[in-house]
Scaffold this motif. Sequence first.
Motif, PDB file in Angstrom:
ATOM      1  N   GLU A   1      -2.437   5.539   1.395  1.00 36.62           N
ATOM      2  CA  GLU A   1      -3.487   4.531   1.562  1.00 36.62           C
ATOM      3  C   GLU A   1      -3.488   3.970   2.981  1.00 36.62           C
ATOM      4  N   ALA A   2      -2.284   3.706   3.511  1.00 32.57           N
ATOM      5  CA  ALA A   2      -2.192   3.183   4.875  1.00 32.57           C
ATOM      6  C   ALA A   2      -2.693   4.212   5.885  1.00 32.57           C
TER       7      ALA A   2
ATOM      8  N   GLU B   1       0.521  -4.962   2.973  1.00 28.79           N
ATOM      9  CA  GLU B   1       0.163  -5.630   1.720  1.00 28.79           C
ATOM     10  C   GLU B   1      -1.343  -5.825   1.576  1.00 28.79           C
TER      11      GLU B   1
ATOM     12  N   LEU C   1       0.847  -1.182   0.000  1.00 30.51           N
ATOM     13  CA  LEU C   1       0.000   0.000   0.000  1.00 30.51           C
ATOM     14  C   LEU C   1       0.888   1.239   0.000  1.00 30.51           C
ATOM     15  N   THR C   2       0.395   2.346  -0.523  1.00 31.27           N
ATOM     16  CA  THR C   2       1.138   3.581  -0.401  1.00 31.27           C
ATOM     17  C   THR C   2       0.999   4.113   1.023  1.00 31.27           C
TER      18      THR C   2
ATOM     19  N   GLY D   1      -3.775  -4.383   3.811  1.00 37.10           N
ATOM     20  CA  GLY D   1      -4.578  -3.296   4.347  1.00 37.10           C
ATOM     21  C   GLY D   1      -5.339  -3.664   5.605  1.00 37.10           C
TER      22      GLY D   1
ATOM     23  N   ARG E   1      -6.453   4.207   5.848  1.00 31.27           N
ATOM     24  CA  ARG E   1      -7.007   3.051   6.573  1.00 31.27           C
ATOM     25  C   ARG E   1      -6.987   3.316   8.075  1.00 31.27           C
TER      26      ARG E   1
END
Length: 422
Positions: A363-364, A408, A359-360, A410, A367
């Motif tokens: 993105e992390a 990987e 994940l970028t 999420g 989340r």
Amino acid sequence: MRVNSAVIIPIFLVSLASILPTGCHSPARQVEQTVEPAPVPTTQTSDSGQDRVGVIIDVDETISMTDYPSLIFGARTDRSKPYDRARNVLTNLSRQFDIIYLTARPQWLTGHTRKWLKDKGFPPGPVLTTARMVDVYWPGSFKKRVIAALRRISPNLLIGIGDRHTDAEAYAANGMLALVVNPRRSAVYPEHAEVLKDWSAIEAFFEEHVAVLRDPQALQTRYGVGGAPLDPSAVQTRPEVDLSLLVEIPLLGPTLLIESIAKTALAHEQAEVRRVLKQVKTLFPEVLQQVTTRFGEENLLKLRLTTGKGAAVYIVTFLREGRVYSVELDAVLETTHEAREVVFLTDDAVTARKHARLLTFAEALARSLNELEGQVYEIELEMDDNRPTYETALMTLGRFFEIEVDAETGEVIEIEDETAIR
């Protein structure tokens, strides 16, 4: 599961409002992100339409034949074993009751305790520990306070299982049915406690009385439980005669003293974070976006907001030509010092960066904020249990949390309260 920061309240060790809503609403599914993240559940009910009864379980010498030296000084090689039938009985009970694990283990063993329960096959459930050294030695008062707070939020927590007289006293004092398993020969238990020899006896007891034990009203009629819990603020820590833990681990005292010193340093660090968060004007996700554009997503390892000479600064850790560097940026992201090579403690981050399909950072971070809203001050890529993870640190309502996300998949692995002063 999204945890609304508006309901996080500083009651002792845990944000109890985020763990247990009114009634007993399957806390195992709500909080135990380390086992199986789930959306916010609806109220769990029994076949009769009643809210499910909750059961609090002690850990050491109740379900675990604890090897204290290996637990305290070598958690990765913990030789503790589960009591015979404990896992099977609790697994069966979890189909009809909600399970919560309450132990006076120090907070730094929380993650290990969760892992031990999972590895040994116990059903998932919140794991509550203590942040105070004195509670490790004198757990009775600690458990009375926590159970009192829990029952005010979830009145259907009506059954407790433990091995010590202090467990039974804490349950009984808060209007719960106290079940004693693996009783100690010299211990004197409360008059109304059900003293059972082992987990097979616990299993037989539940099988015989299941209709009553599943029904809060029937429990109250049969065993007189369900009364008002104690006032948590009125429970004072009192010395207990049973100091067996000191006999098991003579070095526990110095170990906890070292931990106390570390907490003092952490408290100072968190005080600095509070101050610097008041200084910054740009939201952390916006800073992360600019930093990522500048250094490259494929090179970024860590971004941290901190203080430098009393002013807000960002520390960026990144890869350049296979080596790890750190650079300091001011509040408007201008470089204050030239990048310096980082020699130590970078292997995990570099190893994590080598994994494909990560994940970028953005993105992390999204989340993490979807799980718990707050002011972010750090995010880093690292290895944990041989898998790449992102760890986000944030503050919400004056408390400090770390959220671990699988880099990987999420998956939210864990949300942990890291507040030094509680």
